[in-house]
Design a protein around this motif. Structure first.
Motif, PDB file in Angstrom:
ATOM      1  N   UNK A 198      13.456  65.706  52.585  1.00 22.79           N
ATOM      2  CA  UNK A 198      14.683  65.635  52.339  1.00 22.79           C
ATOM      3  C   UNK A 198      15.577  65.548  53.835  1.00 22.79           C
ATOM      4  N   UNK A 199      15.196  66.712  54.521  1.00 20.86           N
ATOM      5  CA  UNK A 199      16.051  66.776  55.849  1.00 20.86           C
ATOM      6  C   UNK A 199      15.448  65.748  56.484  1.00 20.86           C
ATOM      7  N   UNK A 200      14.537  64.974  56.619  1.00 22.18           N
ATOM      8  CA  UNK A 200      14.183  64.058  57.535  1.00 22.18           C
ATOM      9  C   UNK A 200      15.161  62.709  57.194  1.00 22.18           C
ATOM     10  N   UNK A 201      15.453  62.585  56.011  1.00 22.89           N
ATOM     11  CA  UNK A 201      16.312  61.304  55.508  1.00 22.89           C
ATOM     12  C   UNK A 201      17.707  61.885  55.978  1.00 22.89           C
ATOM     13  N   UNK A 202      18.317  62.824  55.660  1.00 19.57           N
ATOM     14  CA  UNK A 202      19.629  63.352  56.030  1.00 19.57           C
ATOM     15  C   UNK A 202      19.816  63.328  57.585  1.00 19.57           C
ATOM     16  N   UNK A 203      18.625  63.999  58.034  1.00 20.04           N
ATOM     17  CA  UNK A 203      18.931  64.087  59.702  1.00 20.04           C
ATOM     18  C   UNK A 203      18.594  62.977  60.291  1.00 20.04           C
ATOM     19  N   UNK A 204      18.295  61.875  59.692  1.00 23.35           N
ATOM     20  CA  UNK A 204      18.167  60.585  60.635  1.00 23.35           C
ATOM     21  C   UNK A 204      16.534  60.498  61.372  1.00 23.35           C
ATOM     22  N   UNK A 205      15.770  60.981  60.840  1.00 26.34           N
ATOM     23  CA  UNK A 205      14.500  61.270  61.548  1.00 26.34           C
ATOM     24  C   UNK A 205      14.068  62.749  61.651  1.00 26.34           C
ATOM     25  N   UNK A 206      14.778  63.601  61.695  1.00 29.83           N
ATOM     26  CA  UNK A 206      14.604  64.843  62.368  1.00 29.83           C
ATOM     27  C   UNK A 206      13.403  65.616  61.483  1.00 29.83           C
ATOM     28  N   UNK A 207      12.621  66.256  61.991  1.00 33.16           N
ATOM     29  CA  UNK A 207      11.534  67.091  61.142  1.00 33.16           C
ATOM     30  C   UNK A 207      11.308  68.317  62.100  1.00 33.16           C
ATOM     31  N   UNK A 208      10.745  69.354  61.111  1.00 32.97           N
ATOM     32  CA  UNK A 208      10.524  70.572  61.906  1.00 32.97           C
ATOM     33  C   UNK A 208       8.960  70.326  62.615  1.00 32.97           C
ATOM     34  N   UNK A 209       8.997  70.631  63.722  1.00 30.61           N
ATOM     35  CA  UNK A 209       7.658  70.396  64.518  1.00 30.61           C
ATOM     36  C   UNK A 209       7.436  71.519  65.602  1.00 30.61           C
ATOM     37  N   UNK A 210       6.282  71.618  66.067  1.00 23.05           N
ATOM     38  CA  UNK A 210       5.817  72.729  67.094  1.00 23.05           C
ATOM     39  C   UNK A 210       6.033  71.969  68.546  1.00 23.05           C
ATOM     40  N   UNK A 211       7.263  72.136  68.717  1.00 24.08           N
ATOM     41  CA  UNK A 211       7.861  71.384  69.862  1.00 24.08           C
ATOM     42  C   UNK A 211       7.235  71.620  71.225  1.00 24.08           C
ATOM     43  N   UNK A 212       6.939  72.911  71.240  1.00 20.86           N
ATOM     44  CA  UNK A 212       6.292  73.280  72.551  1.00 20.86           C
ATOM     45  C   UNK A 212       4.912  72.799  72.898  1.00 20.86           C
TER      46      UNK A 212
END
Length: 249
Positions: A198-212
């Protein structure tokens, strides 16, 4: 009491159904989703948030760090402008922002400052292919809260493209929110994974990722890769894990 409980459950079910329909519509209508995201982003870009602006202006984007020809990836509605408008070290500014519905908000914010001495330009090109930007031409690249919304494997291309356009010794300054550590913060980690669709849709593609992981993969390309974990000063408890740092060409 029974009627009251039945009414509450019925009301709750209706609310859930409306939310589900709304989220479904956001998923299929790209234009509406980007327009809504731009509007919400503008509302949430609060320059009066002292703690967040301290992170942006005094820690990441202090004037001694940001100089020459500047390029910002994900310029959005201009939340970093309060840190940059009176920086006399800046010679030019280019903002890369694919969501064109944020551009009017950005330019409206520019009009509020009468001390900007450099040229400002926005582009909706992809940061993975900045063909309009010559190699070795940019002194400082800025990116805040962007990599979460770039789908894999494009972040690798973006960081390599940043390396191409940076001058030797040029800096790439960033902070991002990250996926919580599954062992150190298991409850937050599980919550992030649960709400992510749901967050990905609301956040226009934003996901929780291991960015480092993206930055670690650049250690053989950049002369210096450095970052540290930080607690982001945001109200949402599940977006507090962050990272701030720099890559130097």
């Amino acid at each position: 009491m029974g009627r009251c409980v039945k009414f509450l459950f019925s009301t709750f079910a209706i609310i859930i159904a409306i939310l589900a329909i709304g989220i479904g519509y956001l998923k299929v209508d790209d234009v509406f989703r980007e327009q809504l995201f731009a509007r919400v982003l503008n509302m949430m870009s609060n320059p009066n948030n002292v703690a967040m602006m301290d992170l942006r202006c005094n820690q990441l984007l202090k004037h001694s760090n940001v100089k020459g020809h500047i390029l910002e990836i994900g310029s959005g509605t201009g939340i970093n402008l309060p840190c940059l408008h009176n920086n006399t070290n800046i010679e030019s500014y280019t903002g890369i922002e694919p969501n064109v519905y944020t551009h009017p908000y950005f330019y409206k914010l520019v009009e509020q400052y009468d001390d900007i001495s450099y040229n400002i330009r926005l582009s909706n090109d992809s940061a993975a292919d900045m063909k309009e930007i010559p190699s070795d031409s940019i002194d400082t690249v800025i990116m805040t809260f962007v990599l979460c919304s770039i789908p894999d494997p494009i972040p690798d291309k973006v960081l390599r493209e940043v390396h191409r356009i940076l001058k030797p010794g040029g800096k790439f300054l960033f902070f991002e929110h990250t996926l919580a550590h599954p062992e150190k913060n298991p409850l937050i980690y599980q919550f992030q994974r649960t709400i992510e669709p749901v967050w990905e849709i609301i956040g226009n593609g934003c996901r929780f990722k291991p960015i480092t992981n993206y930055f670690d993969a650049m250690k053989s390309l950049y002369s210096k890769v450095e970052y540290k974990s930080i607690a982001l000063p945001v109200p949402m408890f599940f977006v507090k894990d962050g990272v701030r740092g720099q890559l130097i060409k």
